[in-house]
Design an enzyme around this catalytic site. Structure first.
Site, PDB file in Angstrom:
ATOM      1  N   LYS A  22       1.141  23.416   4.984  1.00 25.70           N
ATOM      2  CA  LYS A  22       0.220  22.524   4.257  1.00 25.70           C
ATOM      3  C   LYS A  22      -0.279  21.407   5.154  1.00 25.70           C
ATOM      4  CE  LYS A  22       1.999  19.143   1.538  1.00 25.70           C
ATOM      5  NZ  LYS A  22       1.523  17.776   1.827  1.00 25.70           N
ATOM      6  N   ASN A  23       0.660  20.743   5.842  1.00 26.81           N
ATOM      7  CA  ASN A  23       0.251  19.556   6.594  1.00 26.81           C
ATOM      8  C   ASN A  23      -0.469  19.892   7.901  1.00 26.81           C
ATOM      9  OD1 ASN A  23       1.228  18.047   4.542  1.00 26.81           O
ATOM     10  ND2 ASN A  23       3.135  17.457   5.560  1.00 26.81           N
ATOM     11  N   ARG A  91      -3.926  11.984  -0.805  1.00 29.76           N
ATOM     12  CA  ARG A  91      -3.913  11.093   0.362  1.00 29.76           C
ATOM     13  C   ARG A  91      -4.333  11.809   1.645  1.00 29.76           C
ATOM     14  NH1 ARG A  91      -2.135   6.241   1.670  1.00 29.76           N
ATOM     15  NH2 ARG A  91      -2.189   7.167   3.723  1.00 29.76           N
ATOM     16  N   CYS A 115       1.378   5.557  -2.869  1.00 32.82           N
ATOM     17  CA  CYS A 115       1.816   6.593  -3.798  1.00 32.82           C
ATOM     18  C   CYS A 115       3.285   6.372  -4.045  1.00 32.82           C
ATOM     19  CB  CYS A 115       1.515   7.987  -3.273  1.00 32.82           C
ATOM     20  SG  CYS A 115       2.489   8.419  -1.866  1.00 32.82           S
ATOM     21  N   ARG A 120       1.828   3.157   2.124  1.00 30.42           N
ATOM     22  CA  ARG A 120       0.981   4.048   2.912  1.00 30.42           C
ATOM     23  C   ARG A 120      -0.360   3.435   3.343  1.00 30.42           C
ATOM     24  NH1 ARG A 120       1.818  10.161   1.019  1.00 30.42           N
ATOM     25  NH2 ARG A 120       1.584  10.462   3.250  1.00 30.42           N
ATOM     26  N   PRO A 121      -0.316   2.422   4.185  1.00 28.53           N
ATOM     27  CA  PRO A 121      -1.555   1.823   4.682  1.00 28.53           C
ATOM     28  C   PRO A 121      -2.270   2.750   5.672  1.00 28.53           C
ATOM     29  CG  PRO A 121       0.336   0.890   5.830  1.00 28.53           C
ATOM     30  CD  PRO A 121       0.887   1.823   4.783  1.00 28.53           C
ATOM     31  N   ILE A 122      -3.533   2.424   5.980  1.00 27.50           N
ATOM     32  CA  ILE A 122      -4.255   3.225   7.001  1.00 27.50           C
ATOM     33  C   ILE A 122      -4.741   2.324   8.141  1.00 27.50           C
ATOM     34  CG2 ILE A 122      -4.953   5.140   5.495  1.00 27.50           C
ATOM     35  CD1 ILE A 122      -7.799   3.773   5.464  1.00 27.50           C
ATOM     36  N   ASP A 123      -4.061   1.189   8.319  1.00 25.65           N
ATOM     37  CA  ASP A 123      -4.484   0.252   9.364  1.00 25.65           C
ATOM     38  C   ASP A 123      -4.523   0.885  10.754  1.00 25.65           C
ATOM     39  OD1 ASP A 123      -1.653   0.331   8.855  1.00 25.65           O
ATOM     40  OD2 ASP A 123      -1.407  -1.245  10.339  1.00 25.65           O
ATOM     41  N   LEU A 124      -3.588   1.794  11.037  1.00 23.10           N
ATOM     42  CA  LEU A 124      -3.569   2.389  12.383  1.00 23.10           C
ATOM     43  C   LEU A 124      -4.745   3.355  12.572  1.00 23.10           C
ATOM     44  CD1 LEU A 124       0.277   3.037  12.585  1.00 23.10           C
ATOM     45  CD2 LEU A 124      -0.989   1.281  13.847  1.00 23.10           C
ATOM     46  N   ASP A 306      10.313  14.609   5.181  1.00 20.88           N
ATOM     47  CA  ASP A 306       9.935  15.596   4.160  1.00 20.88           C
ATOM     48  C   ASP A 306      11.089  16.538   3.778  1.00 20.88           C
ATOM     49  OD1 ASP A 306       7.421  14.512   4.139  1.00 20.88           O
ATOM     50  OD2 ASP A 306       6.495  16.080   5.359  1.00 20.88           O
ATOM     51  N   ILE A 328      11.099   6.297   7.333  1.00 23.42           N
ATOM     52  CA  ILE A 328       9.646   6.493   7.420  1.00 23.42           C
ATOM     53  C   ILE A 328       8.941   5.886   6.209  1.00 23.42           C
ATOM     54  CG2 ILE A 328       7.787   8.183   7.726  1.00 23.42           C
ATOM     55  CD1 ILE A 328       9.783   8.145  10.073  1.00 23.42           C
ATOM     56  N   ARG A 398       1.506  21.726  -5.351  1.00 21.76           N
ATOM     57  CA  ARG A 398       0.720  21.091  -4.296  1.00 21.76           C
ATOM     58  C   ARG A 398       1.186  21.567  -2.921  1.00 21.76           C
ATOM     59  NH1 ARG A 398       1.837  15.475  -3.869  1.00 21.76           N
ATOM     60  NH2 ARG A 398       0.806  15.950  -1.928  1.00 21.76           N
TER      61      ARG A 398
HETATM   62  N1  EPU Z   1       1.675   3.910   8.579  1.00 22.73           N
HETATM   63  C1  EPU Z   1       1.187   2.653   8.823  1.00 22.73           C
HETATM   64  N2  EPU Z   1      -0.146   2.525   9.076  1.00 22.73           N
HETATM   65  C2  EPU Z   1      -0.979   3.584   9.127  1.00 22.73           C
HETATM   66  C3  EPU Z   1      -0.490   4.867   8.869  1.00 22.73           C
HETATM   67  C4  EPU Z   1       0.873   5.006   8.606  1.00 22.73           C
HETATM   68  O1  EPU Z   1       1.937   1.669   8.805  1.00 22.73           O
HETATM   69  O2  EPU Z   1      -2.174   3.387   9.374  1.00 22.73           O
HETATM   70  C5  EPU Z   1       3.101   4.072   8.293  1.00 22.73           C
HETATM   71  C6  EPU Z   1       3.367   4.741   6.948  1.00 22.73           C
HETATM   72  O3  EPU Z   1       3.328   3.806   5.897  1.00 22.73           O
HETATM   73  C7  EPU Z   1       4.736   5.336   7.168  1.00 22.73           C
HETATM   74  C8  EPU Z   1       4.677   5.793   8.633  1.00 22.73           C
HETATM   75  O4  EPU Z   1       3.631   4.996   9.220  1.00 22.73           O
HETATM   76  O5  EPU Z   1       5.707   4.332   7.042  1.00 22.73           O
HETATM   77  C9  EPU Z   1       4.388   7.245   8.871  1.00 22.73           C
HETATM   78  O6  EPU Z   1       3.266   7.648   8.095  1.00 22.73           O
HETATM   79  P1  EPU Z   1       2.260   8.775   8.589  1.00 22.73           P
HETATM   80  O7  EPU Z   1       0.936   8.158   8.798  1.00 22.73           O
HETATM   81  O8  EPU Z   1       2.865   9.505   9.743  1.00 22.73           O
HETATM   82  O9  EPU Z   1       2.194   9.699   7.310  1.00 22.73           O
HETATM   83  P2  EPU Z   1       0.922  10.557   6.877  1.00 22.73           P
HETATM   84  O10 EPU Z   1       0.240  11.018   8.096  1.00 22.73           O
HETATM   85  O11 EPU Z   1       0.137   9.818   5.864  1.00 22.73           O
HETATM   86  C10 EPU Z   1       2.045  12.915   6.899  1.00 22.73           C
HETATM   87  C11 EPU Z   1       2.344  13.983   5.911  1.00 22.73           C
HETATM   88  C12 EPU Z   1       3.491  13.546   5.004  1.00 22.73           C
HETATM   89  C13 EPU Z   1       4.693  13.226   5.878  1.00 22.73           C
HETATM   90  C14 EPU Z   1       4.335  12.173   6.924  1.00 22.73           C
HETATM   91  C15 EPU Z   1       5.454  11.846   7.884  1.00 22.73           C
HETATM   92  C16 EPU Z   1       0.216  15.093   5.563  1.00 22.73           C
HETATM   93  C17 EPU Z   1      -0.885  15.440   4.625  1.00 22.73           C
HETATM   94  N3  EPU Z   1       1.165  14.285   5.096  1.00 22.73           N
HETATM   95  O12 EPU Z   1       1.619  11.774   6.139  1.00 22.73           O
HETATM   96  O13 EPU Z   1       3.783  14.655   4.167  1.00 22.73           O
HETATM   97  O14 EPU Z   1       5.769  12.775   5.087  1.00 22.73           O
HETATM   98  O15 EPU Z   1       3.189  12.624   7.687  1.00 22.73           O
HETATM   99  O16 EPU Z   1       5.878  12.985   8.551  1.00 22.73           O
HETATM  100  O17 EPU Z   1       0.245  15.552   6.687  1.00 22.73           O
HETATM  101  C18 EPU Z   1       4.608  15.770   2.283  1.00 22.73           C
HETATM  102  O18 EPU Z   1       4.196  16.820   2.777  1.00 22.73           O
HETATM  103  O19 EPU Z   1       5.368  15.752   1.272  1.00 22.73           O
HETATM  104  C19 EPU Z   1       4.230  14.497   2.896  1.00 22.73           C
HETATM  105  C20 EPU Z   1       4.331  13.342   2.250  1.00 22.73           C
END
Ligand code: EPU
Length: 420
Positions: A22-23, A91, A115, A120-124, A306, A328, A398
């Site tokens: 999925k991811n 997301r 969620c 889950r911010p997107i600042d990065l 996960d 995480i 999902r």
């Molecule tokens: N984070 C920030 N700023 C950002 C982005 C992330 O602080 O701009 C923080 C997050 O809040 C978290 C950490 O960085 O504390 C890691 O988050 P990441 O961005 O790596 O997560 P993601 O890319 O949004 C994906 C998977 C998740 C999985 C995580 C970690 C997808 C669609 N989702 O999420 O999958 O848990 O990586 O491996 O690829 C799931 O499949 O159940 C799931 C939640």
């Protein structure tokens, strides 16, 4: 909503086929927006999240066709705006931002909210877009990015909890069409990022180093259509392996890649599980008695967040104290309260769960509002005495392809009950 009725106590035995990841497939589908030419993606799992991404791509003007596990996408002409209601439901759809910026130099995408597992911010993601020269505005629930030129740059993507998976994907997808070289430091090393880079390179991108912490992207003028086969889902694989061990059975994962499961296999072996890789897959067999272990979730190649919930269920069954520390996501213990309802003995202390394993589980109606927490409850139901009803299995659909049929194939007594 549908629920899953599970009669516990039957050991799982046999072979289960692992679906496409999925991811990995979600960002790969988004990457098809980078070219007007036809892309073919194989080994695409039949999941609600994939269906949602199909709708998002279609709503933006792409033609999407599915034939079994093969998806053909052609994004000849696309809009720079993703539908608010569709994006906010998933997301993972934030990963259309990078391709739109790369191809059209502008994008408007709804701001994904937090969620149940965390803020889950997107600042990065946005820091990376700014580094490439984009102007970023967030207003009225949308994030808007635009730039006259995209120019490669050094980007550091390490955050509070380490690298970001979808942030790395997004910046990589914007940078493939930027002028010059982008170097992402503290990039996510997850196999899903490597798989995306493989697809982008097949489209004509120049990406080196994916799978490690430094990714170098040399921009190209345009990308072309490509074909790609998605990697097997390491999280689905780990879930069935743990279910097999928890039920005292023996499960073989067909199609899973042992090299993607190193941290999970290492912990299972520490617990006393026998793991064997062979031509037919990877077989997991419980030893005579299992030992408790301590686990800390970390970015890849560390223990995956996960798989934390599923492992918690297993540890509630093993006499002794185990500690799970979630590094995480700050709120990823929603399964714990439901496990208590089934008879587990555990407590949450800050980012850690302290599990006093060995209490017998007995079936009850349970509900989880996130995907992996739901998987943990299914495993608990497979072990518990009596009937467990896992409500709202929308979450399972999902991320787990045909979970009821696959569990049935391994000998479990499960049935799906249609809800209102
Ligand atoms: N984070 C920030 N700023 C950002 C982005 C992330 O602080 O701009 C923080 C997050 O809040 C978290 C950490 O960085 O504390 C890691 O988050 P990441 O961005 O790596 O997560 P993601 O890319 O949004 C994906 C998977 C998740 C999985 C995580 C970690 C997808 C669609 N989702 O999420 O999958 O848990 O990586 O491996 O690829 C799931 O499949 O159940 C799931 C939640």
């Amino acid at each position: 909503m549908d629920s899953l009725l599970i009669k516990g106590g039957k050991p799982l035995h046999g072979v289960v086929d692992i679906s496409g990841a999925k991811n990995a497939v979600l960002p790969i589908m988004a990457a098809t927006l980078l070219t007007p030419e036809r892309c073919v993606i194989r080994n695409v799992p039949d999941l609600a999240d994939v269906g949602m991404m199909e709708r998002i791509l279609t709503s933006m003007g792409a033609s999407v066709q599915r034939d079994g596990g093969t998806l053909t996408v052609q994004a000849s002409r696309i809009s720079d705006k993703a539908d608010y209601d569709l994006v906010r439901k998933m997301r993972g759809s934030i990963c259309v931002l990078g391709p739109l910026l790369g191809r059209l130099h502008r994008a408007t995408v709804s701001m994904p909210g937090g969620c149940v597992i965390g803020v889950r911010p997107i600042d990065l993601h946005l820091k990376g877009m700014r580094a490439l020269g984009a102007e970023v505005k967030t207003m009225a629930g949308y994030v808007r990015v635009k730039s006259r030129r995209l120019v490669g740059a050094p980007v550091f993507l390490g955050g509070r909890a380490g690298p970001t998976v979808l942030g790395t994907a997004n910046v990589m997808m914007a940078a493939v069409l930027a002028e010059g070289q982008t170097i992402i430091e503290s990039a996510a090393c997850e196999p899903e990022v490597t798989d995306l880079a493989k697809f982008l390179n097949a489209m004509g991108a120049k990406i080196a180093g994916a799978g490690g912490p430094t990714i170098t992207i040399t921009g190209v003028k345009q990308l072309h259509g490509a074909e790609h086969e998605v990697i097997p889902d390491r999280i689905e694989a780990a879930t069935y392996a743990i279910a097999g061990v928890a039920t005292r059975g023996e499960v073989t994962l067909r199609g899973a890649r042992i090299e993607h499961l190193t941290a999970v296999i290492d912990k299972l072996r520490d617990m006393g599980v026998k793991v064997e890789g062979h031509a037919g897959g990877i077989t997991f067999k419980r030893g005579r008695s299992l030992r408790p272990v301590d686990i800390t979730t970390l970015p890849y190649p560390g223990f995956p967040t996960d798989v934390q919930a599923q492992m918690m269920t297993l540890l509630t069954l093993i006499p002794g104290i185990s500690i799970i520390t979630e590094r995480i996501f700050e709120a990823r213990f929603s399964h714990a309260a439901e496990l208590l309802r089934l008879g587990a003995d555990l407590a949450i202390e800050g980012p850690s769960a302290i599990i006093k394993g060995g209490s017998p589980l007995s079936g009850a109606p349970v509900m989880a509002s996130d995907l992996r927490a739901s998987a943990a409850l299914v495993i608990a139901g497979l072990v518990a005495k009596g009937i467990t009803q896992v409500n709202r299995i929308y979450h399972l659909d999902r991320g787990y392809e045909k979970i009821d049929a696959k569990l049935h194939g391994l000998g479990a007594s499960v049935s799906r009950v249609a809800g209102s």
